[in-house]
Scaffold this motif. Structure first.
Motif, PDB file in Angstrom:
ATOM      1  N   VAL A   1      29.291 -63.875  56.605  1.00  0.00           N
ATOM      2  CA  VAL A   1      29.920 -63.839  55.173  1.00  0.00           C
ATOM      3  C   VAL A   1      29.530 -64.639  53.729  1.00  0.00           C
ATOM      4  O   VAL A   1      30.137 -65.702  54.354  1.00  0.00           O
ATOM      5  CB  VAL A   1      32.046 -63.076  55.137  1.00  0.00           C
ATOM      6  CG1 VAL A   1      32.097 -62.689  53.887  1.00  0.00           C
ATOM      7  CG2 VAL A   1      31.481 -62.518  55.949  1.00  0.00           C
ATOM      8  N   GLN A   2      29.047 -64.416  53.198  1.00  0.00           N
ATOM      9  CA  GLN A   2      28.434 -64.972  51.607  1.00  0.00           C
ATOM     10  C   GLN A   2      28.748 -64.336  50.680  1.00  0.00           C
ATOM     11  O   GLN A   2      28.682 -62.764  50.039  1.00  0.00           O
ATOM     12  CB  GLN A   2      27.299 -65.048  51.783  1.00  0.00           C
ATOM     13  CG  GLN A   2      26.620 -66.435  51.369  1.00  0.00           C
ATOM     14  CD  GLN A   2      26.515 -67.411  51.227  1.00  0.00           C
ATOM     15  OE1 GLN A   2      26.136 -68.521  52.717  1.00  0.00           O
ATOM     16  NE2 GLN A   2      26.387 -69.157  50.823  1.00  0.00           N
ATOM     17  N   LEU A   3      30.019 -64.739  49.932  1.00  0.00           N
ATOM     18  CA  LEU A   3      30.361 -65.042  49.015  1.00  0.00           C
ATOM     19  C   LEU A   3      30.605 -65.495  47.780  1.00  0.00           C
ATOM     20  O   LEU A   3      31.559 -66.724  48.391  1.00  0.00           O
ATOM     21  CB  LEU A   3      31.333 -63.360  49.104  1.00  0.00           C
ATOM     22  CG  LEU A   3      32.385 -62.753  48.431  1.00  0.00           C
ATOM     23  CD1 LEU A   3      31.510 -61.169  48.376  1.00  0.00           C
ATOM     24  CD2 LEU A   3      33.500 -62.449  49.178  1.00  0.00           C
ATOM     25  N   ASP A   4      30.511 -65.281  46.337  1.00  0.00           N
ATOM     26  CA  ASP A   4      30.593 -65.449  45.344  1.00  0.00           C
ATOM     27  C   ASP A   4      31.243 -65.387  44.385  1.00  0.00           C
ATOM     28  O   ASP A   4      30.915 -63.882  43.291  1.00  0.00           O
ATOM     29  CB  ASP A   4      29.678 -66.719  44.641  1.00  0.00           C
ATOM     30  CG  ASP A   4      28.809 -67.755  46.048  1.00  0.00           C
ATOM     31  OD1 ASP A   4      29.532 -68.606  46.149  1.00  0.00           O
ATOM     32  OD2 ASP A   4      28.150 -67.435  46.822  1.00  0.00           O
ATOM     33  N   VAL A   5      32.915 -66.147  44.137  1.00  0.00           N
ATOM     34  CA  VAL A   5      33.625 -64.944  43.137  1.00  0.00           C
ATOM     35  C   VAL A   5      33.638 -65.815  41.496  1.00  0.00           C
ATOM     36  O   VAL A   5      34.595 -66.600  41.520  1.00  0.00           O
ATOM     37  CB  VAL A   5      34.558 -64.201  44.033  1.00  0.00           C
ATOM     38  CG1 VAL A   5      35.187 -63.173  41.865  1.00  0.00           C
ATOM     39  CG2 VAL A   5      34.239 -63.579  44.763  1.00  0.00           C
TER      40      VAL A   5
END
Length: 305
Positions: free
Chosen positions: A28-32
């Motif tokens: 999982v790759q996620l940037d918020v």
């Protein structure tokens, strides 16, 4: 720990998690960024709650890294978690307490607790401060939990399936509270849901997760603009879905078919013309249609592979 100037409220890189032989999260790759309402969309069992538990430091990353508000929620729990408001899917609240007692208890843990905000939210949600938790409906328990999560004005609000079991009116109340008390103040909301219409109504950005993998992620408006729902009509009845490169799903029967296209439509139009067809309608699909198309296409490809 200081996080001044940190724009990435949630930064997840290469996160994988196994439970026995089951792969719950897969790279999982996620940037918020700060100041967004971010919706994590997926079916039940897709990995949403597992990802949230990593954000809260309840699980240590087996592979990859997780940073929240500039810190590691596992090794810096006090610094990170004291700035996160959290509403769990199971609404786990102490049944023996009254609402007023629970809010006073929570107040003691947070120096930033805003009494006026807590009172306003309680009134907005029509909660009797003398009511005991055990007497509350599921919807009322969710509202109490949300008051507790919001009243200390957290930098990040994390909601796991906030609408589970709630009627539509309560769902709208919760979403309105999120928008009014968090997003408009430049803080961040991260919530999971399998209700795509709800996400589409409130989220600025979304990530679609399926079987532990992020299928699609980005600003909601951009995701919708980048997809087209095409209605095609052919001169002759088609016995099976026409093979149109550049579409992720094609459904229909006879002469009329509907396709979802995640890119330019010119190539699709040319291929359709070669089969004796033409585009008769071009519209922006709903998030639900995009999700079904992307997930269905991915699963079909994995079966063929």
């Amino acid at each position: 720990m200081t996080t001044e100037g940190v724009d990435g409220v949630i930064e997840v890189s290469g996160l994988s998690r196994r439970f026995g032989r089951s792969l719950a999260l897969d790279g999982v790759q996620l940037d918020v960024p700060r100041g967004l309402v971010f919706g994590l969309v997926g079916e039940n069992g897709a990995g949403k709650t597992t990802l949230i538990k990593h954000l809260l430091g309840l699980y240590r990353a087996q592979t990859g890294t997780v940073r929240v508000l500039g810190g590691d929620p596992v090794t810096q729990p006090v610094e990170v978690l004291s700035r996160i408001g959290y509403l769990s899917e199971d609404r786990d609240l102490p049944d023996w307490m009254r609402i007023s007692e629970l809010l006073n208890y929570l107040r003691a843990f947070y120096p930033t607790w805003d009494v006026a905000l807590a009172d306003r939210l309680r009134n907005d949600f029509d909660l009797d401060p003398q009511a005991r938790i055990k007497s509350l409906s599921q919807g009322q328990r969710a509202r109490v939990g949300l008051v507790g999560a919001l009243a200390f004005r957290p930098d990040l609000l994390v909601l796991d399936e906030p609408s589970t079991g709630l009627d539509p009116i309560v769902r709208r109340d919760i979403l309105a509270a999120i928008i009014r008390t968090i997003a408009e103040e430049g803080r961040t909301v991260f919530f999971s849901s399998h209700l795509l219409d709800e996400v589409e109504r409130v989220a600025d950005s979304v990530a679609l997760i399926d079987r532990g993998r992020i299928v699609l992620s980005g600003p909601l408006d951009e995701i919708k603009r980048s997809h087209r729902r095409l209605t095609l009509r052919f001169d002759e009845s088609q016995p099976q879905p026409p093979a149109l490169a550049g579409t992720v799903v094609c459904d229909g029967f006879g002469r009329d078919w509907t396709a979802v296209c995640p890119g330019p439509i010119e190539a699709v139009a040319m291929q359709a013309a070669g089969l004796g067809g033409r585009i008769v309608e071009d519209q922006t699909p709903s998030l639900d249609e995009i999700f079904v198309a992307q997930v269905g296409s991915r699963r079909h490809a994995s079966v063929e592979g």
